[in-house]
Design a protein around this motif. Structure first.
Motif, short mmCIF file in Angstrom:
data_model
loop_
_atom_site.label_atom_id
_atom_site.label_comp_id
_atom_site.label_asym_id
_atom_site.label_seq_id
_atom_site.Cartn_x
_atom_site.Cartn_y
_atom_site.Cartn_z
N ARG A 35 3.96 0.60 12.52
CA ARG A 35 4.50 1.89 12.11
C ARG A 35 3.41 2.71 11.45
N ALA A 36 3.38 3.97 11.79
CA ALA A 36 2.44 4.89 11.14
C ALA A 36 3.06 5.38 9.84
N VAL A 37 2.26 5.37 8.78
CA VAL A 37 2.73 5.86 7.49
C VAL A 37 1.98 7.14 7.15
N SER A 38 2.66 8.04 6.48
CA SER A 38 2.05 9.29 6.05
C SER A 38 1.11 9.02 4.87
N THR A 39 0.35 10.02 4.51
CA THR A 39 -0.57 9.85 3.39
C THR A 39 0.19 9.56 2.09
N SER A 40 1.32 10.24 1.89
CA SER A 40 2.10 10.00 0.65
C SER A 40 2.71 8.60 0.66
N GLU A 41 3.16 8.12 1.81
CA GLU A 41 3.68 6.75 1.89
C GLU A 41 2.57 5.74 1.62
N ALA A 42 1.38 6.03 2.13
CA ALA A 42 0.25 5.12 1.91
C ALA A 42 -0.10 5.03 0.42
N VAL A 43 -0.10 6.17 -0.26
CA VAL A 43 -0.39 6.18 -1.70
C VAL A 43 0.66 5.36 -2.45
N GLN A 44 1.93 5.53 -2.09
CA GLN A 44 3.00 4.76 -2.73
C GLN A 44 2.83 3.26 -2.46
N MET A 45 2.49 2.90 -1.23
CA MET A 45 2.31 1.48 -0.90
C MET A 45 1.14 0.87 -1.67
N VAL A 46 0.07 1.63 -1.84
CA VAL A 46 -1.07 1.13 -2.61
C VAL A 46 -0.69 0.96 -4.07
N ASN A 47 0.03 1.93 -4.64
CA ASN A 47 0.40 1.87 -6.05
C ASN A 47 1.49 0.85 -6.34
N GLN A 48 2.49 0.73 -5.49
CA GLN A 48 3.64 -0.12 -5.78
C GLN A 48 3.52 -1.52 -5.19
N LYS A 49 2.89 -1.65 -4.03
CA LYS A 49 2.84 -2.96 -3.36
C LYS A 49 1.41 -3.50 -3.23
N ALA A 82 -10.38 -10.84 10.03
CA ALA A 82 -8.97 -10.72 9.67
C ALA A 82 -8.49 -11.88 8.79
N ALA A 83 -9.09 -13.03 8.92
CA ALA A 83 -8.68 -14.18 8.11
C ALA A 83 -8.93 -13.94 6.63
N SER A 84 -9.85 -13.05 6.28
CA SER A 84 -10.15 -12.79 4.87
C SER A 84 -9.17 -11.80 4.24
N LEU A 85 -8.28 -11.23 5.03
CA LEU A 85 -7.32 -10.26 4.51
C LEU A 85 -6.08 -10.97 3.98
N PRO A 86 -5.45 -10.42 2.93
CA PRO A 86 -4.25 -11.06 2.37
C PRO A 86 -3.06 -10.94 3.32
N LYS A 87 -2.30 -12.02 3.44
CA LYS A 87 -1.13 -12.03 4.31
C LYS A 87 0.14 -11.62 3.58
N ASP A 88 0.07 -11.58 2.24
CA ASP A 88 1.25 -11.28 1.45
C ASP A 88 1.31 -9.82 0.98
N LYS A 89 0.36 -9.00 1.41
CA LYS A 89 0.34 -7.58 1.03
C LYS A 89 0.32 -6.74 2.29
N PRO A 90 0.85 -5.51 2.21
CA PRO A 90 0.75 -4.61 3.36
C PRO A 90 -0.71 -4.23 3.62
N VAL A 91 -1.05 -4.09 4.88
CA VAL A 91 -2.39 -3.67 5.28
C VAL A 91 -2.25 -2.35 6.03
N ILE A 92 -2.98 -1.34 5.59
CA ILE A 92 -2.94 -0.02 6.23
C ILE A 92 -4.29 0.21 6.90
N LEU A 93 -4.25 0.39 8.21
CA LEU A 93 -5.46 0.61 8.98
C LEU A 93 -5.76 2.10 9.07
N VAL A 94 -7.02 2.45 8.83
CA VAL A 94 -7.44 3.84 8.82
C VAL A 94 -8.54 4.02 9.86
N CYS A 95 -8.37 5.04 10.71
CA CYS A 95 -9.43 5.43 11.64
C CYS A 95 -9.70 6.91 11.42
N ASP A 96 -10.36 7.56 12.35
CA ASP A 96 -10.71 8.95 12.14
C ASP A 96 -9.51 9.88 12.22
#
Length: 136
Positions: A35-49, A82-96
């Motif tokens: 799912r694509a998340v908006s910039t505001s959703e991404a900020v909330q996910m970083v702050n809360q989760k 990818a193995a070094s990334l946490p499996k218990d947290k959301p991961v948001i992928l950013v491209c251009d």
């Protein structure tokens, strides 16, 4: 039975069947792209989760402008790292622009990361929203 076998009705039935399949296709592929998340959703996910931001662009683009909390893992290296990334947290992928990141979600899912998202509009949308970026 003559009603169904009539040539005009077979054509209408075929069109209805194809239209139905086309309507169902997005639900079949929904989970693969993430799912694509908006910039505001991404900020909330970083702050809360405590979501992790992964910038998939090359090192030069990352140095030019990147989200302050993001890690740079170029898309070509994602499978190996990818193995070094946490499996218990959301991961948001950013491209251009937000288009190429969706291909990388499948890589994360293969490594057991189920909460994988893409940033809608990518780094361009982040900067248009006047959110902080770091430049090296």
């Amino acid at each position: 039975m003559d009603f169904i076998l009539s040539q005009n009705n077979l054509l209408i039935l075929a069109i209805a069947l194809v239209a139905g399949i086309m309507l169902l296709m997005p639900s079949f592929f929904k989970g693969r792209a993430g799912r694509a998340v908006s910039t505001s959703e991404a900020v909330q996910m970083v702050n809360q989760k405590q979501a992790v931001l992964i910038d998939l662009r090359g090192a030069d683009q990352f140095k030019a402008a990147s989200i302050a909390q993001s890690r740079n893992i170029p898309a070509a290296d994602l499978d190996a790292k990818a193995a070094s990334l946490p499996k218990d947290k959301p991961v948001i992928l950013v491209c251009d622009t937000g288009r190429s990141a969706s291909r990388s979600v499948a890589v994360l899912r293969k490594h057991g990361i189920q909460e994988a998202y893409t940033l809608e509009g990518g780094i361009q949308a982040w900067m248009q929203a006047s959110l902080p970026v770091k430049k090296s």
